[in-house]
Design a protein around this motif. Structure first.
Motif, mmCIF file in Angstrom:
data_model
loop_
_atom_site.group_PDB
_atom_site.id
_atom_site.type_symbol
_atom_site.label_atom_id
_atom_site.label_comp_id
_atom_site.label_asym_id
_atom_site.label_seq_id
_atom_site.Cartn_x
_atom_site.Cartn_y
_atom_site.Cartn_z
ATOM 1 N N LEU A 1 0.717 -1.382 -0.138
ATOM 2 C CA LEU A 1 0.031 -0.564 -0.176
ATOM 3 C C LEU A 1 0.891 1.374 0.036
ATOM 4 N N ASN A 2 0.741 2.436 -0.978
ATOM 5 C CA ASN A 2 1.107 2.914 -0.725
ATOM 6 C C ASN A 2 1.059 4.805 0.293
ATOM 7 N N PHE A 3 0.140 4.206 1.319
ATOM 8 C CA PHE A 3 0.254 5.758 1.691
ATOM 9 C C PHE A 3 -0.199 4.119 3.397
ATOM 10 N N ASP A 4 0.490 5.964 4.337
ATOM 11 C CA ASP A 4 0.128 5.056 6.283
ATOM 12 C C ASP A 4 -0.965 5.681 6.753
ATOM 13 N N VAL A 5 -0.835 5.378 7.429
ATOM 14 C CA VAL A 5 -2.590 4.865 8.111
ATOM 15 C C VAL A 5 -1.679 5.212 9.939
ATOM 16 N N GLN A 6 -2.928 6.459 10.361
ATOM 17 C CA GLN A 6 -1.979 6.828 11.733
ATOM 18 C C GLN A 6 -3.988 6.646 12.498
ATOM 19 N N ILE A 7 -3.381 5.265 13.343
ATOM 20 C CA ILE A 7 -4.891 5.348 13.892
ATOM 21 C C ILE A 7 -5.299 5.873 15.917
ATOM 22 N N SER A 8 -6.808 6.003 16.404
ATOM 23 C CA SER A 8 -7.258 7.409 17.518
ATOM 24 C C SER A 8 -8.382 6.659 17.186
ATOM 25 N N ILE A 9 -8.493 6.486 18.688
ATOM 26 C CA ILE A 9 -9.782 6.333 19.762
ATOM 27 C C ILE A 9 -10.684 8.196 19.894
ATOM 28 N N ILE A 10 -11.693 8.634 19.627
ATOM 29 C CA ILE A 10 -12.190 9.425 20.491
ATOM 30 C C ILE A 10 -12.524 9.976 21.871
ATOM 31 N N PRO A 11 -12.239 9.605 22.614
ATOM 32 C CA PRO A 11 -12.504 9.464 24.193
ATOM 33 C C PRO A 11 -14.080 9.338 24.538
ATOM 34 N N GLY A 12 -14.224 8.395 25.679
ATOM 35 C CA GLY A 12 -15.635 7.990 25.098
ATOM 36 C C GLY A 12 -16.547 7.462 24.394
ATOM 37 N N THR A 13 -15.881 6.592 23.474
ATOM 38 C CA THR A 13 -16.459 6.368 22.716
ATOM 39 C C THR A 13 -16.054 5.265 22.336
ATOM 40 N N GLN A 14 -16.603 4.821 21.214
ATOM 41 C CA GLN A 14 -15.736 3.191 20.138
ATOM 42 C C GLN A 14 -15.678 3.764 18.416
ATOM 43 N N VAL A 15 -15.537 5.506 19.055
ATOM 44 C CA VAL A 15 -15.795 5.798 17.313
ATOM 45 C C VAL A 15 -13.731 5.858 16.867
ATOM 46 N N ARG A 16 -13.272 5.453 15.621
ATOM 47 C CA ARG A 16 -12.071 4.774 15.376
ATOM 48 C C ARG A 16 -11.619 6.349 13.890
ATOM 49 N N VAL A 17 -10.638 6.798 14.201
ATOM 50 C CA VAL A 17 -10.680 7.746 13.708
ATOM 51 C C VAL A 17 -9.081 6.891 12.650
ATOM 52 N N PHE A 18 -8.701 7.542 12.084
ATOM 53 C CA PHE A 18 -7.997 7.446 10.520
ATOM 54 C C PHE A 18 -7.152 8.295 10.098
ATOM 55 N N LEU A 19 -5.949 8.824 9.491
ATOM 56 C CA LEU A 19 -5.344 9.706 9.356
ATOM 57 C C LEU A 19 -4.575 8.656 7.478
ATOM 58 N N LEU A 20 -5.111 8.901 6.474
ATOM 59 C CA LEU A 20 -4.248 8.661 5.810
ATOM 60 C C LEU A 20 -3.293 9.551 5.101
ATOM 61 N N GLY A 21 -1.965 9.258 4.725
ATOM 62 C CA GLY A 21 -0.726 9.908 4.720
ATOM 63 C C GLY A 21 -0.094 9.326 3.469
ATOM 64 N N ASN A 22 0.195 11.006 3.032
ATOM 65 C CA ASN A 22 1.059 10.588 1.823
ATOM 66 C C ASN A 22 1.907 11.892 1.443
ATOM 67 N N ASP A 23 3.088 12.606 1.886
ATOM 68 C CA ASP A 23 3.316 13.335 1.919
ATOM 69 C C ASP A 23 3.302 14.393 0.741
ATOM 70 N N ARG A 24 3.541 13.636 -0.357
ATOM 71 C CA ARG A 24 3.305 14.129 -1.367
ATOM 72 C C ARG A 24 1.733 15.241 -1.841
ATOM 73 N N PHE A 25 0.584 15.194 -1.081
ATOM 74 C CA PHE A 25 -0.410 15.748 -1.321
ATOM 75 C C PHE A 25 -0.608 16.337 -0.298
ATOM 76 N N PHE A 26 -0.436 15.554 0.800
ATOM 77 C CA PHE A 26 -0.709 16.577 2.438
ATOM 78 C C PHE A 26 0.075 16.459 3.222
ATOM 79 N N ASP A 27 1.689 17.165 3.517
ATOM 80 C CA ASP A 27 2.241 17.265 4.415
ATOM 81 C C ASP A 27 1.950 18.876 3.608
ATOM 82 N N ARG A 28 1.604 20.176 3.280
ATOM 83 C CA ARG A 28 1.199 21.427 3.744
ATOM 84 C C ARG A 28 0.546 22.326 4.216
ATOM 85 N N ASP A 29 1.323 23.390 4.059
ATOM 86 C CA ASP A 29 0.846 24.057 5.626
ATOM 87 C C ASP A 29 -0.995 24.406 5.819
ATOM 88 N N GLY A 30 -1.441 24.380 4.252
ATOM 89 C CA GLY A 30 -2.472 24.955 3.872
ATOM 90 C C GLY A 30 -3.284 23.265 4.114
#
Length: 496
Positions: free
Chosen positions: A64-93
C-alpha cells in the motif's frame, strides 16, 4: 451492528476549516451512542498534532502506498484514521495554498488520490462495511468508484453509499483531461453523462448520479437546490433526476463543546437564570479584546463570526453598516476570506475606531467569546445550506438576525413582541433595505429589556442537539440498506 465509515476532508478537533469539520466531529459520536459502529477517515495533514490526539501508526499489509494513523475519540468506540501521503498532504494549508491564497494547482489529483486510497484501505482493513458516508465534492467520486471500479468486489457487494452535500456551491469542477487520471473509463466522459458538466469534469455531479442516497444539511436547502437552478449552481436537474429524492436533515450542534454553562473559553459561564450578569462580563471582555471603549457596555453590540465573502451577505453588511453605526451601536467581526472583502471591512473599521472591531483570521476560543458577549448576531447570507453559528448564538442567548434561506429559515423564527414567541429576526429578500429593517426591529426590542429577556430565553431553550438528527441519519441508512423507497412526502425528514 451497522458499520458506517465516514470519509471527509476535515473533522474537528483534528483539522477545521469550516462547519463540515464540526459535523464530522459530532455526528459520529452521536451515532456511536445510538449503537452504530462508526469510523472516520480524513487525510493526515501536516497541521494535525498527532501526539496531542494520541494517534499511533497502524500496521498495514504490504504494497500500500500510504500510511495510516489511528486514534479513538475519548468516551466512544469511534475510530479516526488519518491517511497519509506527504506528496499531497504535507502542506501548511488544507484546501488553499497559504502563499497565494488560491486553491492548490493539483487539487483534483489530491482528492482523486485520497478517495482511491480510502477505498483501498476500507477494502483491505475495515471490511465489511454497510455504509460509506461521503461528504462534499472531495469524496464525491467514491459512489462512482463503488459502481464502476469495485462492481465485482465481494467485500463491497453489500455496501451502500450516502453522499451529503454541505454546500453545493463547491462542486469540484476540473479540466476534462482530469478524467484520464480518475481511473474511470475516459469514454464515459460524454455530454449528459454523470461526469460531464459544461465540458468539464464535475466530481459532485458524479456523486449525485451514483450515490444510493443523497442528503443535505437542512430541509429547506434540500427543497431550494432541487427547485432553483441558481441556488443549485446548475445541478437542480441532476438532483431531481435521481430515483430517490434528496433528503434534508438539519445539522445539530455539539452541546459538549457549545454550552454556556461549561464553556472554558468564556470569561463567565451561565445558564438561563444567570445569563444577564454573566453576559455583561463577557460583553466587557469582547469590547476589551477588540479594543473598543468599555463605556459602550450599555450600547447594542452586533457581531459576526464568518467567512468574508459574498455568500455570507457581506454586500449587504457593507451597504447598511454606515447607517447602522449612526444609531450608536458597536460592531465586531471575527473572520477571514476574500482579500478584497477583508480590505473593505478594514476601511470601515478604520473610519469607526471607537465602534468597530475587526479580527482578521480564525480563533476558536475567540469565536466562543464573541458569541457569548454580543447582543445581536448577523447572518444575512445569500444562501446558507444549514448554518451553525445561528444555533450557537441562540444557545448562548445572543439574538440572531438572519435571511430566511436554507437552514436559517429552519432554525430561526421571527420574534413577536405581543405573544413573546420567536427566537430572532428574519428577512426574505436579499436586499439591503430588508436587512436594515430586520436589524431595526431587533434594536427596537433590545430597548425593551423584559421583551429582550424573553427573546433570549426562547433561544436558549431551543433544542439543536445532534440527538434527533443522528437518529434521522440512522433511519435513512437502514432504509437504504434494505432498499426501502424514500418518498418526497416523508415528513420524518421535514420534507413537505
Amino acid at each position: 451492528m451497522m458499520h458506517v465509515v465516514m470519509v471527509a476532508a476535515e473533522a474537528a478537533p483534528y483539522v477545521k476549516v469550516g462547519g463540515l469539520a464540526d459535523v464530522l466531529g459530532a455526528l459520529p459520536q452521536q451515532l456511536d451512542r445510538l449503537g452504530a459502529s462508526v469510523d472516520v477517515i480524513i487525510p493526515r495533514y501536516r497541521i494535525i498534532n498527532l501526539r496531542q490526539f494520541s494517534f499511533a501508526r497502524l500496521p498495514l499489509p504490504e504494497g500500500l502506498n500510504f500510511d495510516v494513523q489511528i486514534s479513538i475519540i475519548p468516551g466512544t468506540q469511534v475510530r479516526v484514521f488519518l491517511l497519509g501521503n506527504d506528496r499531497f498532504f504535507d502542506r501548511d494549508g488544507v484546501y488553499v495554498d497559504s502563499t497565494t491564497g488560491m486553491d492548490y494547482d493539483d487539487q483534483a489529483d489530491r482528492w482523486i488520490y485520497f478517495q482511491r486510497t480510502a477505498l483501498e484501505f476500507i477494502r483491505t482493513v475495515l471490511h465489511p462495511v454497510d455504509v460509506i458516508h461521503c461528504h462534499d465534492f472531495q469524496t464525491a467520486l467514491i459512489p462512482g468508484y463503488l459502481r464502476r471500479l469495485y462492481a465485482g468486489e465481494p467485500r463491497y457487494s453489500q455496501t451502500k453509499s450516502v453522499l451529503t452535500i454541505h454546500n453545493i456551491g463547491y462542486q469540484g469542477i476540473f479540466a476534462p483531461e482530469t478524467m484520464f487520471r480518475t481511473g474511470f473509463d475516459a469514454g464515459e466522459f460524454q455530454p449528459t453523462s454523470p461526469f460531464e458538466f459544461f465540458g468539464k469534469l464535475n466530481f459532485l455531479k458524479a456523486g449525485i448520479s451514483f450515490a444510493d442516497l443523497v442528503t443535505t444539511v437542512s430541509p429547506t436547502y434540500a427543497r431550494e437546490i432541487q427547485e432553483d437552478n441558481e441556488l443549485s449552481f446548475g445541478l437542480a436537474g441532476v438532483l431531481r433526476g435521481r430515483p430517490n429524492p434528496v433528503i434534508g436533515i438539519l445539522n445539530g450542534i455539539d452541546y459538549d463543546v457549545w454550552s454556556p454553562s461549561q464553556d472554558v473559553w468564556i470569561r463567565a459561564t451561565y445558564d438561563e437564570r444567570t445569563a444577564s450578569d454573566a453576559r455583561c462580563q463577557n460583553k466587557m471582555a469582547v469590547l476589551h479584546k477588540f479594543q473598543l471603549d468599555e463605556s459602550r457596555l450599555s450600547k447594542p453590540l452586533l457581531a459576526m463570526v464568518s467567512r468574508i465573502d459574498a455568500q455570507k451577505g457581506f454586500d449587504l453588511v457593507e451597504a447598511v453598516l454606515d447607517e447602522i453605526l449612526s444609531e450608536d451601536v458597536s460592531f465586531v467581526l471575527l473572520g477571514t476570506g476574500n482579500r478584497d472583502g477583508e480590505t473593505r471591512m478594514s476601511h470601515i473599521a478604520a473610519r469607526y475606531p471607537d465602534q468597530v472591531g475587526l479580527w482578521l483570521g480564525y480563533d476558536e476560543g475567540l469565536s466562543h467569546q464573541v458569541i457569548s458577549g454580543s447582543d445581536i448576531f448577523l447572518m444575512p447570507s445569500k444562501y446558507e445550506p444549514c448554518g451553525l453559528t445561528q444555533m450557537y448564538s441562540m444557545r448562548y442567548g445572543t439574538v440572531p438576525v438572519v435571511r430566511s434561506t436554507g437552514g436559517l429559515k429552519d432554525t430561526v423564527q421571527e420574534f413577536d413582541p405581543h405573544s413573546g414567541q420567536g427566537t430572532g429576526f428574519t428577512f426574505s429578500e436579499f436586499e439591503a433595505s430588508d436587512f436594515k429593517d430586520a436589524i431595526d426591529r431587533a434594536l427596537s426590542v433590545f430597548a425593551d429589556k423584559a421583551a429582550w429577556k424573553t427573546l433570549m430565553e426562547n433561544g436558549m431553550r431551543s433544542d439543536f442537539s445532534w440527538t434527533h438528527s443522528a437518529a434521522q441519519y440512522r433511519s435513512v441508512y437502514q432504509k437504504t440498506l434494505i432498499g426501502s423507497e424514500i418518498h418526497k412526502s416523508t415528513s420524518e425528514f421535514g420534507i413537505s
